[in-house]
Design an enzyme around this catalytic site. Structure first.
Site: not given
Ligand code: BDR
Ligand code: CA
Length: 308
Positions: A234-236
């Site tokens: 879950l990057h951002d």
């Protein structure tokens, strides 16, 4: 209360980052959009739709439609229609439009008014343009917390993460200017995994908004494994989570360079951790995250928001 600005190229994970950041103790004063995941028209429409979904009354400004020194590198082929793929329900159509003023002028004005923390979840083009135009305003940037780069391997290429691949020159501008950067790269975001059960957990909330979010989570979980899905970083939202729960992260000093010339490595972020012995620290790097706890808290906020 500290003021916050979000600069984003809204696809699914930027959307979640916006949903988290607006629940932080910061006062959100503006959102700017940039070409990245998809075209500027799409990232702007997706950002307005995110504001609609979360009931946010914040001005949205259109930023750069092109990176600083190369052609746009959009990936809507991977991310689904308009860069916002869904298994079913789409985001609500936005009621509002983007402001007339462009993002660069708006961000300059916001910095003239006082100190600002910036959460950047796309290519760094807008921020580089602001710093190039008004280096005198650097002192008013408290921190640029950005998702991009990697201290290990890439995702868009073997070496480079997508955001820094999409506009490496902009990161280089910010590094040269001495901007206060804290990087949340793939080395960190791969510690924060959204799992298959999170789609079901969201669906169980039972509201229209929960269904919309579950359908987008479901699409994201199937980006790589089309049939059955698989856990995804879950990057951002990991960068946004730092604004809410900094105690769940470990941050270290680094000397960072971004590769601009490599045949196979353009956009790679090279992080020298042996500072100050081997290099002067010029950035901060998020190195560890309490991933499970963060995911629990992220889902708590999302399900709570969706239940209303
Ligand atoms: C980054 O690239 C984009 O596709 C995501 O929104 C995230 O900002 C991950 O590499
Ligand atoms: Ca993004």
């Amino acid at each position: 209360m500290s003021r916050l600005w979000i600069d984003c190229d809204t696809g699914f994970d930027d959307l979640v980052a916006i949903g988290l950041a607006c629940r932080s103790d910061y006062t959100l004063v503006g959102i700017s959009t940039v070409v990245g995941n998809t075209t500027l028209d799409n990232t702007t429409r997706n950002t307005l739709a995110a504001c609609e979904l979360f009931g946010l009354d914040v001005p949205v400004y259109r930023g750069a439609a092109r990176p600083l020194a190369q052609e746009p590198q959009t990936i809507e082929g991977l991310l689904g229609e308009g860069g916002m793929g869904t298994r079913g329900k789409k985001l609500p159509a936005p009621k509002w439009q983007a402001e007339k003023k462009n993002a660069i002028c708006a961000l300059i004005n916001a910095l003239e008014e006082g100190p600002l923390t910036i959460l950047a979840t796309g290519p760094l083009t807008n921020l580089a343009m602001v710093v190039n135009l008004r280096p005198d305003l650097l002192d008013n940037i408290e921190s640029i917390v950005f998702m991009g780069g990697s201290a290990t391997t890439g995702n868009h290429t073997a070496a480079a993460e997508f955001n820094t691949f999409a506009d490496p020159e902009s990161l280089s501008v910010l590094l040269s200017a001495g901007a206060p950067l804290t990087m949340f790269g793939l080395n960190l975001t791969r510690q924060v995994m959204i799992q298959l059960h999170h789609e079901d957990d969201m669906r169980k909330v039972g509201t229209e908004m929960a269904e919309i979010l579950a359908d987008h989570i479901g699409f994201y979980l199937r980006l790589v494994e089309k049939e059955n899905g698989k856990p995804m970083a879950l990057h951002d939202p990991s960068a946004a989570a730092y604004l809410l729960w900094p105690e769940l992260f470990e941050i270290a000093d680094t000397h960072m360079e971004v590769e601009l010339a490599g045949t196979h490595t353009r956009g790679e972020t090279v992080c020298e951790m042996r500072v100050p012995r081997k290099g002067e620290p010029n950035a901060k790097l998020a190195v560890t995250a309490q991933g499970e706890k963060i995911m629990e808290k992220v889902m708590e906020i999302l399900t709570e928001t969706a239940a209303k």
